[in-house]
Design an enzyme around this catalytic site. Structure first.
Site, PDB file in Angstrom:
ATOM      1  N   SER A   1     -24.826 -53.958 -92.250  1.00 15.59           N
ATOM      2  CA  SER A   1     -25.661 -53.288 -91.927  1.00 15.59           C
ATOM      3  C   SER A   1     -26.668 -52.421 -93.290  1.00 15.59           C
ATOM      4  CB  SER A   1     -25.525 -52.035 -91.117  1.00 15.59           C
ATOM      5  OG  SER A   1     -25.350 -52.585 -89.671  1.00 15.59           O
TER       6      SER A   1
ATOM      7  N   LYS B   1     -29.867 -53.478 -93.838  1.00 15.20           N
ATOM      8  CA  LYS B   1     -31.073 -53.028 -92.887  1.00 15.20           C
ATOM      9  C   LYS B   1     -32.360 -52.348 -93.585  1.00 15.20           C
ATOM     10  CE  LYS B   1     -28.792 -52.624 -88.397  1.00 15.20           C
ATOM     11  NZ  LYS B   1     -27.856 -53.364 -88.668  1.00 15.20           N
TER      12      LYS B   1
ATOM     13  N   TYR C   1     -28.266 -47.299 -81.764  1.00 11.81           N
ATOM     14  CA  TYR C   1     -28.164 -48.061 -82.814  1.00 11.81           C
ATOM     15  C   TYR C   1     -27.913 -49.468 -82.147  1.00 11.81           C
ATOM     16  CZ  TYR C   1     -26.213 -49.535 -87.539  1.00 11.81           C
ATOM     17  OH  TYR C   1     -26.378 -50.427 -88.604  1.00 11.81           O
TER      18      TYR C   1
END
Length: 264
Positions: free
Chosen positions: A97, A100, A208
């Protein structure tokens, strides 16, 4: 930092872990002298060893530094439980992640350039998002029940994790949906994983999930592609973000594993 640069800290160590079925003790990378002999770090060693021994993680690299330099580095468990490869200080782990931030930057470049607007329907650039469905439950046979979403998914919903898309990791109902339908998990990096339904109405709340994965698809769309989007799209040919294509790095890549808490 003074004598020690951020690059040194990042390259010397990180905290990372992968779940697996193993029991292991602390190990030191071959040819390296121990870096955590001081008794003041026994509590850290004990915590890391406990995580490995109770199978919460397969292995880990932990480090601590001050402006004067490295004060602690511990290596624990296995980098690859299947091959028995021990953890090493220069082990390479998945970014996951942390990408991101790059993806969000690509999208915001498009906004700055006036090529998209935050209030645009995401389906304007990703037709797949034109008619999302919300998971409302399961019938007596365990089959998922869906209904059309009342709200449309906006670009800003994708950027702020308010689209209704979640991760099965933290959603029992989406995990159940994947099991019932055979849908692959997003971690498999298969496009089919995007066929998951919404868990709630777009804009209703925050959770999320795969919203930023969708943002990545938007940012690499040929009609609106940004400079950063080109970077994302072209990384399949680059070596910086795909270390598995480099044998030098492949040899020290820690295996990616998923934790199964239902298993003994």
């Amino acid at each position: 930092m003074n004598e020690m640069t951020r690059r040194t800290v990042l390259t010397r160590g990180t905290m990372a872990a992968a779940a697996a079925h193993l029991g292991a003790t602390a190990v030191q990378a071959a040819g390296e002298a121990p870096r955590h002999s001081s008794g003041k770090f026994k509590a850290i060693d004990a915590a890391m060893l406990k995580a490995v021994n109770d199978r919460s993680v397969a292995g880990a690299v932990a480090m601590a530094a001050t402006p004067k330099g490295m004060v602690y580095e511990g290596l624990f468990g296995k980098a690859n439980p299947q091959t028995g490869a021990t953890m090493r200080s220069d082990a390479v782990f998945w970014l996951l992640s942390m990408t991101k931030a790059i993806t969000a930057t690509a999208c915001m470049q498009l906004v700055e350039q006036g090529r998209i607007k935050l209030d645009d329907d995401a389906s304007k650039y990703l037709p797949q998002l034109a008619a999302p469905k919300v998971l409302v439950g399961f019938d007596a046979n365990g089959q998922p029940q869906l209904r059309p979403a009342k709200n449309t998914i906006k670009v800003h919903h994708l950027l702020t994790h308010t689209s209704g898309y979640t991760y099965a990791n933290w959603s029992d109902v989406i995990a159940r949906y994947e099991t019932a339908t055979g849908l692959p998990h997003i971690a498999t990096c298969q496009n089919a994983a995007f066929n998951v339904p919404l868990e709630f109405e777009p804009g209703e709340r925050w959770q999320y999930g795969i919203s930023m994965d969708w943002t990545g698809k938007l940012s690499t769309n040929s009609r609106v592609r940004s400079t950063m989007g080109l970077f994302l799209r072209n990384q399949h040919r680059a070596r910086t973000a795909w270390p598995l294509r480099r044998q030098r790095i492949l040899g020290r890549t820690a295996q990616l594993l998923l934790l199964d808490r239902s298993s003994s």
